[in-house]
Structures are given as structure tokens and as C-alpha cells.
Motif scaffolding. Sequence first.
Motif, PDB file in Angstrom:
ATOM      1  N   UNK A  10       0.828  -1.196   0.000  1.00 26.53           N
ATOM      2  CA  UNK A  10       0.000   0.000   0.000  1.00 26.53           C
ATOM      3  C   UNK A  10       0.869   1.254   0.000  1.00 26.53           C
ATOM      4  N   UNK A  11       0.274   2.343  -0.412  1.00 26.23           N
ATOM      5  CA  UNK A  11       0.946   3.638  -0.342  1.00 26.23           C
ATOM      6  C   UNK A  11       0.252   4.482   0.703  1.00 26.23           C
ATOM      7  N   UNK A  12       1.039   5.283   1.402  1.00 26.67           N
ATOM      8  CA  UNK A  12       0.496   6.189   2.399  1.00 26.67           C
ATOM      9  C   UNK A  12       0.886   7.604   2.010  1.00 26.67           C
ATOM     10  N   UNK A  13      -0.091   8.490   1.989  1.00 26.53           N
ATOM     11  CA  UNK A  13       0.177   9.892   1.707  1.00 26.53           C
ATOM     12  C   UNK A  13       0.177  10.638   3.031  1.00 26.53           C
ATOM     13  N   UNK A  14       1.330  11.204   3.372  1.00 26.19           N
ATOM     14  CA  UNK A  14       1.444  12.023   4.573  1.00 26.19           C
ATOM     15  C   UNK A  14       1.372  13.479   4.154  1.00 26.19           C
ATOM     16  N   UNK A  15       0.534  14.255   4.825  1.00 27.19           N
ATOM     17  CA  UNK A  15       0.383  15.667   4.525  1.00 27.19           C
ATOM     18  C   UNK A  15       0.727  16.453   5.780  1.00 27.19           C
ATOM     19  N   UNK A  16       1.639  17.403   5.621  1.00 29.47           N
ATOM     20  CA  UNK A  16       2.028  18.269   6.732  1.00 29.47           C
ATOM     21  C   UNK A  16       1.766  19.699   6.281  1.00 29.47           C
ATOM     22  N   UNK A  17       1.001  20.440   7.060  1.00 24.92           N
ATOM     23  CA  UNK A  17       0.623  21.796   6.651  1.00 24.92           C
ATOM     24  C   UNK A  17       0.775  22.769   7.802  1.00 24.92           C
ATOM     25  N   UNK A  18       1.121  23.984   7.447  1.00 29.79           N
ATOM     26  CA  UNK A  18       1.145  25.094   8.390  1.00 29.79           C
ATOM     27  C   UNK A  18      -0.307  25.524   8.606  1.00 29.79           C
ATOM     28  N   UNK A  19      -0.753  25.590   9.860  1.00 32.10           N
ATOM     29  CA  UNK A  19      -2.150  25.924  10.154  1.00 32.10           C
ATOM     30  C   UNK A  19      -2.536  27.297   9.613  1.00 32.10           C
ATOM     31  N   UNK A  20      -1.581  28.223   9.504  1.00 31.74           N
ATOM     32  CA  UNK A  20      -1.889  29.537   8.941  1.00 31.74           C
ATOM     33  C   UNK A  20      -2.151  29.432   7.443  1.00 31.74           C
ATOM     34  N   UNK A  21      -1.479  28.511   6.791  1.00 37.30           N
ATOM     35  CA  UNK A  21      -1.662  28.310   5.355  1.00 37.30           C
ATOM     36  C   UNK A  21      -2.929  27.526   5.078  1.00 37.30           C
ATOM     37  N   UNK A  22      -3.190  26.506   5.890  1.00 37.40           N
ATOM     38  CA  UNK A  22      -4.338  25.639   5.670  1.00 37.40           C
ATOM     39  C   UNK A  22      -5.047  25.393   7.004  1.00 37.40           C
ATOM     40  N   UNK A  23      -5.948  26.298   7.373  1.00 38.47           N
ATOM     41  CA  UNK A  23      -6.611  26.162   8.673  1.00 38.47           C
ATOM     42  C   UNK A  23      -7.572  24.978   8.762  1.00 38.47           C
ATOM     43  N   UNK A  24      -8.046  24.462   7.618  1.00 37.79           N
ATOM     44  CA  UNK A  24      -8.982  23.346   7.638  1.00 37.79           C
ATOM     45  C   UNK A  24      -8.356  22.126   6.956  1.00 37.79           C
ATOM     46  N   UNK A  25      -7.318  21.576   7.589  1.00 37.80           N
ATOM     47  CA  UNK A  25      -6.604  20.439   7.031  1.00 37.80           C
ATOM     48  C   UNK A  25      -7.527  19.237   6.854  1.00 37.80           C
ATOM     49  N   UNK A  26      -8.462  19.035   7.771  1.00 39.64           N
ATOM     50  CA  UNK A  26      -9.399  17.911   7.680  1.00 39.64           C
ATOM     51  C   UNK A  26     -10.189  17.942   6.383  1.00 39.64           C
TER      52      UNK A  26
END
Length: 179
Positions: free
Chosen positions: A132-148
Motif C-alpha cells: 500500500x501507499x500512504x500519503x502524509x500531509x504536513x501543513x502550516x495551520x496559517x496556510x491551511x486552517x482546515x486540514x481535515x
Amino acid sequence: MRKQEEWESANQLVNLSVNMHTTITDPLKRLALIAESARSEKARTSHTAVRRMSTVLETLPAPIARLMAYSRHHDDYKPDGPRYQHTMVSNIPLSVNGLTLNGATGTAVLANQAPVDGDGLRHFMVAASGGNLTLNVIADAATMPDLGHYLELLRASFEELKEAAKTRELESNSTVIAS
């Protein structure tokens, strides 16, 4: 990312500008166009003249490199400024094959490198157990406040691609049987 050659560093990095064809709605067509754009960009960056230009930083005199680092460090970061590159693709094999911790078999790898220099968003696709492949996403909350919400959109996009591939496979199989 490019041909193996004599290199001082273990890392062989190259910047690619790959068209993601976001205006194409058909997921399989979009994927094929992205793959073609990536192949074309890899071919371009494999050219000797392009590789030679990318090595300029490696032979830059230290005082000039330090001045560049100083000016970049003191450059005002603007969250609403343009982002020229925001996704890193790596051919470094991050796999769980053979990984154990206190006898427990590894099941996944979390690639992590925090967003820096204002990129605000990083994606890492890594191999997990069972292929399987896993996509990990890391974001700055100021850039992307709604990561969900972003993750929901990614899941929906991958599901759409998966369903389109299944449909294409079924159509292909029924054509073979009908022939």
C-alpha cells in the motif's frame, strides 16, 4: 530523479516544474497528462547543460553563499505571497521492509519534513506494508486552517481515480470477451 553520476553529496536533487493539469476533469486523462509532463520535465533536467547549471550552488564561493543565506533569512515572509513550488516528490525508497522495533514488524513509515521558507504544505507518498501507499500531509495551520477538509478532498480525488481505473478495466475486459 536524474541519472546517477559522480557526485559529492548522497542527495541528488533537482527542481522540476510539472504541470498538474488541474483543469482536466477526467481523472485517468489527468493522470496520464501529469505522467507525460513529469517524463518531459525529467528528460529536460537530464540534459547536460541543465545539470551543469544546477551545480552552480555547489561551486559557489562560501562568502557569496553566506550572503545569499543571510539575505534569504532576512527576507520578509508573506503568507499571501506566491508559491512557486509546494510539493516534493522523492525517489528515496521509504519502505517498511525489514523494519522492526523491539521485535515488532514495521507497518508504515511517516516521512516528515516540516514546511519551511513559506511553502506551508508538504506531501510525502511512502510505501507501507502489503504494497500500500500512504500519503502524509504536513501543513502550516496559517496556510491551511482546515486540514481535515483538504484531506477529505484528497481522499475523494483518489477514490474517483480508483473508480475510473476500475471502470476502464471492466470496459477493457468486456471488450476482450466480446471480441
